[in-house]
Scaffold this active site. Structure first.
Site, short mmCIF file in Angstrom:
data_model
loop_
_atom_site.label_atom_id
_atom_site.label_comp_id
_atom_site.label_asym_id
_atom_site.label_seq_id
_atom_site.Cartn_x
_atom_site.Cartn_y
_atom_site.Cartn_z
N GLY A 42 -20.45 42.58 -35.50
CA GLY A 42 -20.24 41.29 -36.15
C GLY A 42 -19.62 40.31 -35.17
O GLY A 42 -19.75 40.48 -33.95
N SER A 284 -20.42 28.89 -50.96
CA SER A 284 -19.39 28.45 -50.01
C SER A 284 -18.31 27.60 -50.67
O SER A 284 -18.58 26.74 -51.50
CB SER A 284 -20.03 27.63 -48.90
OG SER A 284 -19.02 26.95 -48.19
N ARG A 330 -7.69 29.68 -51.78
CA ARG A 330 -8.54 30.54 -52.61
C ARG A 330 -7.80 31.34 -53.66
O ARG A 330 -8.25 31.46 -54.79
CB ARG A 330 -9.28 31.52 -51.68
CG ARG A 330 -10.29 30.82 -50.83
CD ARG A 330 -10.94 31.73 -49.84
NE ARG A 330 -12.00 31.01 -49.17
CZ ARG A 330 -12.73 31.51 -48.19
NH1 ARG A 330 -12.51 32.74 -47.75
NH2 ARG A 330 -13.68 30.81 -47.63
N GLU A 425 -11.74 41.48 -39.14
CA GLU A 425 -11.27 41.78 -40.49
C GLU A 425 -10.69 43.19 -40.60
O GLU A 425 -9.87 43.46 -41.47
CB GLU A 425 -12.42 41.58 -41.51
CG GLU A 425 -11.96 41.66 -42.96
CD GLU A 425 -13.09 41.47 -43.97
OE1 GLU A 425 -14.20 41.09 -43.56
OE2 GLU A 425 -12.85 41.70 -45.17
#
Lengths: 637, 253
Positions: A42, A284, A330, A425
């Protein structure tokens, strides 16, 4: 075990630059003598493998996909942050740093986060040099947009496909190194164990996903870039093959796991339409630039959106957070959506959704401008749901998306296993208890392009690495263990499928270790997961054989690890008696219902050490020190 | 969500064991499929049924399930990625099909895409084409400021159109010649349209085209089937641009 974060001394602003200039180097002729193993392709893994190849190391790069270009970073939509201040709106490294550490609810490491903000501008330069087609203004300059948790416009984007374009940039660089002979690419390989020799990570064992063979690879260091673990929830925006297995197997070999309870439930996803669906599609966050989130004021209101007059609508984010409005971080957006649904104000057939409405923006800007900004997202929504978001509001609901927790690393990105480095991550280091939008791409690329190329050199130059090969006993032992597990999985032939038990685990996790958590629910989870695990090991049905392409077997192995991780997440959440970022304990909130931290007792990283099967993990704490910022009650009002 | 109901579909699916020279079609029926579910979720249901009845599940590739990773790819009723234009297989929904309909499902067939198992084929030829020039040769380091080079929005947008290729291989599967021209030209176009791509333009075009031939992909004879099935609507204008770049390269060498 004493956790030493190895944060260099000196001023926050100059830590990285002065540290970098003191790091030991490996001379160019010696670099090619070092073999490095990079797992994952990634943004973190692809960038790391390419950059290390460019430096002249011999790199072996592994991925579970059929091509390195398909790693899940590719699905990131909205953008990547950089403190370029091209908009003249007052942005700076300091502001990006501060927004990120505040967005993470003061549970991240100051030094790592500052370094991330510092490297952000360099990343944009690098990607533009690679020919990444970022969005531009008519004058030819790069365009920016806004994202949650910030009051400046610092997000660079390539339509709604920013992750794809950044990844293809890294992939191009990687394939250039493959062609140059510096990187050997191993696709369709799943890492099933890290091999330790003299206490150091010196190799890995992979399953060849086509033939089923177990393969051994040796190296001077292992660099793990295998992403997060949100599919533990069954429902997730991650790809269906995303998993925790590589990281978890490292954990069981001695890499401690930090803050596993910090998970991000993304606010703007298309709601689930049935039990068989595990993959949820994210829309998104950039949509919140122009979309307004609302629910009917009345409970159980089944009228269509168009039939609900303006004064009977509750734009709850704008009402509660006037200064950030629809662009709150978020965790806050998700929790508020859950709350209004819990109050029976949810919409849609399941009543677990809120409206995201573009009517006002279309009226103000025209349909063309909206189509230009979000066209592909609108198309995607229409294709999935059969509804036209230009005419009727979208319906969205939060879904597990990203995990801030991960393997513990020091400032060099090295885990508690010497030689095992963890990037992107998969590590825990930069986002505290909540990640802001457009920061994941930034971290993956920062780690891969600009951190590991420096710190790995220092590790190699200062570590004794006697020559070893794959005939070493440690490889034999590890391979035997894997074989036993695989054979066991295939021999049970019980009554439950992997999907059924994954769903059972996931729904439990989502309900009790999701957007809101409490002591009772967490204790219940800790009691229930071992039972699901027991059923798994006694009643799972894994068809096919080990010497073949067998996706059921792959998924079974991954679920076995999720079943262990889930319990640790619940334990970590139970232990952390405060609310912070994505970790919201309903016992700990302010009078206004916001997360209430307990800085006195919990300004630390919780790092869990594996003790062996059936034994409880041991907790280690890394105290977080804030020299330059003062943790405050996070306010977006 | 729109009107939901449950339907039954009959499937004729290509099955081929690993290392088996030739496969065959097998028939299955999947009942109680929600029209809101995706095509691949319907195959997941089939696999649950097969597993429960002690049979070996059907192997097919998929990952992101939102049309961006390019992993999935099935030929459905003779069309790569199925009956709906501009989407990948994973974005196809069952509301596109009728109750009782029979669906034929095959892998992406082309000589350079060797079969692996059932519906899974080997597309590594695409990686080898990219390795011959699908990049700008710049090492990670300290390039100039990102805004130092201005790029007209039009060029940047066209480059982005080309760059949106997901490398799924539908273009190859749909082409009567199994040509990889659309795939290769998309990458060549992206860089041909950007200033960063200019220094290596000649080498890129000739090397990537050579590799494409070497892998055994056929020539483009302007059928346009590739464009029709491309989930990202990449146009054959890119193939014209690739030819120009290739001829320029031939003249300069």
């Amino acid at each position: 075990m004493k956790l030493d974060a190895k944060i260099p001394g000196g001023q926050l602003e100059t830590k990285w630059s002065s540290y970098k200039s003191q790091l030991k180097l490996v001379n160019p002729a010696n670099k090619r003598k070092h073999e490095l193993i990079v797992v994952g392709t990634g943004l973190a893994g692809g960038a790391a493998a390419a950059s290390l190849g460019e430096l002249g190391y011999k790199v072996k790069n592994f991925c579970i996909q059929d091509s390195p270009r398909r790693a899940h970073s590719i699905a990131a939509q909205g953008g990547i942050n950089a403190s370029k201040n091209y908009q003249n709106d007052g942005d700076s490294i300091w502001r990006l740093f501060y927004d990120t550490i505040k967005g993470g609810d003061f549970r991240g490491r100051e030094a790592n986060t500052y370094r991330l903000a510092e490297l952000s501008a360099n990343i944009i330069d690098q990607c533009v040099a690679q020919g990444v087609p970022f969005a531009r203004e008519y004058g030819g300059l790069l365009a920016n947009r806004s994202f949650g948790g910030a009051q400046v416009s610092r997000t660079f984007y390539a339509r709604g496909q920013t992750g794809q374009q950044l990844l293809l940039g890294a992939y191009g660089s990687l394939m250039r190194q493959v062609d140059a002979g510096n990187v050997e690419m191993y696709p369709r390989r799943e890492m099933l164990d890290v091999v330790l020799i003299d206490g150091k990570a010196r190799g890995i064992i992979c399953r060849n996903l086509i033939t089923g063979e177990l393969e051994r690879y040796v190296g001077d260091a292992v660099i793990l870039c295998t992403g997060g673990y949100s599919p533990v929830y069954y429902l997730s925006t991650n790809a269906v093959n995303s998993n925790v297995t590589a990281a978890w197997r490292c954990h069981k070999k001695g890499a401690v796991m930090a803050n596993p309870c910090y998970t991000q439930i993304h606010p703007t996803c298309i709601p689930q339409e049935g039990d068989h669906q595990s993959k949820l599609t994210l829309m998104s966050e950039s949509l919140r630039n122009d979309g307004r989130v609302w629910v009917p004021k009345k409970e159980n209101d089944s009228r269509k959106a168009s039939g609900i007059p303006e004064n009977e609508r509750d734009y709850f984010l704008e009402r509660k957070y006037p200064s950030f409005g629809n662009l709150v971080p978020r965790d806050i957006a998700s929790r508020n959506a859950k709350e209004v649904c819990d109050e029976n104000k949810g919409v849609g057939s399941t009543r677990r959704a809120v409206f995201l409405d573009f009517e006002e923006a279309i009226g103000r800007l025209g349909e063309n401008v909206i189509a230009e900004r979000y066209g592909n997202l609108f198309d995607m929504y229409q294709n999935l749901t059969g509804e036209n978001p230009y005419k009727t509001p979208m319906m969205i609901y939060p879904a597990p998306h990203y995990t801030m927790g991960g393997l513990w690393v020091d400032y060099n990105l090295q885990s508690t296993i010497p030689g095992l480095h963890v990037l992107g991550e998969a590590n825990f280091s930069d986002h505290g208890a909540n990640r802001l939008g457009a920061s994941a791409l930034m971290q993956g690329l920062a780690d891969g392009y600009f951190v590991i190329p420096y710190t790995i050199g220092s590790f190699l130059a200062s570590t004794e690495l006697p020559k070893v090969d794959t005939s070493h006993d440690a490889f034999n032992e590890s391979e035997n263990d894997i074989k036993q597990t695989v054979n066991k999985l295939l021999s049970i032939k019980g009554g439950k499928t992997v999907r059924e038990l994954h769903r059972e685990l996931g729904y439990l996790m989502l309900d009790k270790v999701g957007m809101a958590r409490d002591k009772e629910g967490l204790e219940e989870t800790i009691e229930k997961i071992p039972k699901i695990r027991e059923e798994f090991w006694n009643n799972i049905n894994v068809p096919g054989s080990s010497d073949d392409l067998n996706k059921s077997l792959e998924m079974a192995g991954r679920l076995a690890d999720f079943l262990e991780l889930g319990e640790l997440m619940a334990r970590d959440a139970l232990n952390r008696e405060e609310s912070c970022g994505g970790h919201f304990r309903t016992e700990y909130m302010t009078e206004e219902g916001e997360a209430l931290r307990n800085d006195k007792d919990f300004t630390h990283v919780s790092a869990w050490e594996y003790q062996g099967e059936g034994k409880p993990h041991v907790l280690h704490k890394e105290e977080l020190e804030f020299d330059r910022v003062t943790p405050s009650q996070r306010s977006y009002k | 969500m729109s009107e939901t109901k449950n339907i039954t579909v009959h499937l004729k699916v290509w099955r081929q064991k690993r290392n088996e020279k030739k496969g065959r079609f097998e028939s299955y029926t999947v009942k109680d499929v929600s029209t809101d579910s995706s095509f691949l979720e319907m195959l997941d249901l089939l696999n649950e049924d097969l597993t429960k009845s002690g049979k070996e599940p059907l192997e097919f590739d998929s990952d992101c399930r939102e049309g961006i990773c390019g992993t999935c790819g099935l030929v459905i009723n003779g069309v790569a990625h199925g009956p709906q234009q501009a989407i990948a297989t994973c974005q196809l929904h069952m509301r596109k099909f009728k109750d009782g309909e029979t669906l034929t499902i095959e892998p992406f067939r082309a000589k350079p895409f060797t079969p692996i198992k059932d519906l899974i084929v080997d597309r590594s030829a695409f990686d080898r084409i990219i390795s011959k020039g699908g990049y700008v040769s710049t090492n990670a380091g300290s390039p100039q400021d990102a805004n130092a080079i201005l790029i007209p929005k039009k060029n940047s947008d066209l480059a982005m159109d080309a760059a949106s290729c997901i490398g799924c291989g539908a273009c190859v599967a749909a082409c009567p010649n199994a040509s990889a021209s659309l795939f290769t030209s998309a990458k060549i176009s992206q860089y041909a349209l950007l200033p960063q791509g200019q220094p290596e333009a000649t080498r890129r075009a000739s090397q990537m085209v050579d590799q494409m031939d070497l892998e055994g992909f056929g020539n483009c004879s302007n059928h346009g089937e590739c464009e029709a099935v491309c989930p990202k609507q990449i146009t054959i204008a890119n193939i014209a641009r690739m030819r120009r770049e290739f001829f320029k390269a031939a003249l300069r060498s």
